[in-house]
Design an enzyme around this catalytic site. Structure first.
Site, short mmCIF file in Angstrom:
data_model
loop_
_atom_site.label_atom_id
_atom_site.label_comp_id
_atom_site.label_asym_id
_atom_site.label_seq_id
_atom_site.Cartn_x
_atom_site.Cartn_y
_atom_site.Cartn_z
N GLU A 1 11.73 39.82 4.50
CA GLU A 1 10.85 40.18 3.83
C GLU A 1 9.95 41.26 3.83
O GLU A 1 9.64 42.19 3.21
CB GLU A 1 10.06 38.74 3.38
CG GLU A 1 11.10 37.61 2.74
CD GLU A 1 11.39 36.94 3.79
OE1 GLU A 1 11.52 37.23 4.88
OE2 GLU A 1 11.67 35.63 3.45
N CYS B 1 10.74 39.70 10.09
CA CYS B 1 11.44 39.06 9.02
C CYS B 1 11.92 40.00 8.07
O CYS B 1 11.42 41.05 7.79
CB CYS B 1 10.50 38.19 8.05
SG CYS B 1 9.80 36.71 9.30
N CYS C 1 8.71 32.51 4.85
CA CYS C 1 7.60 32.07 6.09
C CYS C 1 6.33 32.35 5.66
O CYS C 1 6.04 33.26 4.61
CB CYS C 1 7.97 32.41 7.43
SG CYS C 1 7.20 34.20 7.72
N CYS D 1 5.26 35.96 5.62
CA CYS D 1 6.03 36.87 4.79
C CYS D 1 5.26 36.42 3.17
O CYS D 1 5.03 37.41 2.37
CB CYS D 1 7.41 36.78 4.42
SG CYS D 1 8.24 37.24 5.88
ZN LIG Z 1 8.79 35.68 7.45
#
Ligand SMILES: [Zn+2]
Length: 140
Positions: A62, A60, A93, A96
């Site tokens: 982040e 991701c 999410c 993260c």
């Molecule tokens: Zn994430």
């Protein structure tokens, strides 16, 4: 970018997260995410999601930005701007949120700002997004 007066340039951080989103590598989901992460001293780190044909290997935006922050020697986050095109703007999410928590000595002081190109935004503290989160303090 460094904010000597302690105030971040909100508009610049929104623009930076949106620009990072344009660099995302998401040929499978087509869900592009960009991040502008502000470290405790005001230094900003960009991140974008990077997918893989083996889906589980995708990272991701982040966590990408957190890794860059750590490699630059920083260990604390002040704010995270997350750019998507969803309406309302998407939140980080769960994985993260946990990763951000690792670098948030005071999760109630870390701002998480979700934005999209249409100008919509939502904002929380990290503490609100991951209440009663697991931290290293619980490892004993
Ligand atoms: Zn994430």
């Amino acid at each position: 970018m460094s904010a000597a007066d302690g105030r971040d340039d909100d508009a610049a951080l929104v623009a930076r997260a949106l620009a990072a989103r344009d660099l995302a590598y998401a040929p499978y989901s087509h869900f592009l995410v960009g991040v502008a992460l502000v470290a405790d001293d005001g230094t900003v780190f960009d991140g974008a999601n990077v997918e893989n044909a083996s889906y589980g290997l995708s990272i991701c935006a982040e966590r990408n930005a957190v890794a860059r922050m750590v490699l630059a020697g920083h260990r604390a986050i002040r704010a995270v701007y997350v750019a998507t095109t969803t309406s309302p703007p998407a939140t980080p999410c769960g994985m993260c949120r946990q990763t951000l928590l690792e670098f948030a000595p005071d999760p109630a002081a870390v701002r998480v700002v979700a934005v999209n190109p249409a100008g919509e935004r939502a904002e929380w503290t990290l503490a609100a997004l991951i209440p009663a989160g697991f931290t290293g303090a619980q490892l004993g």
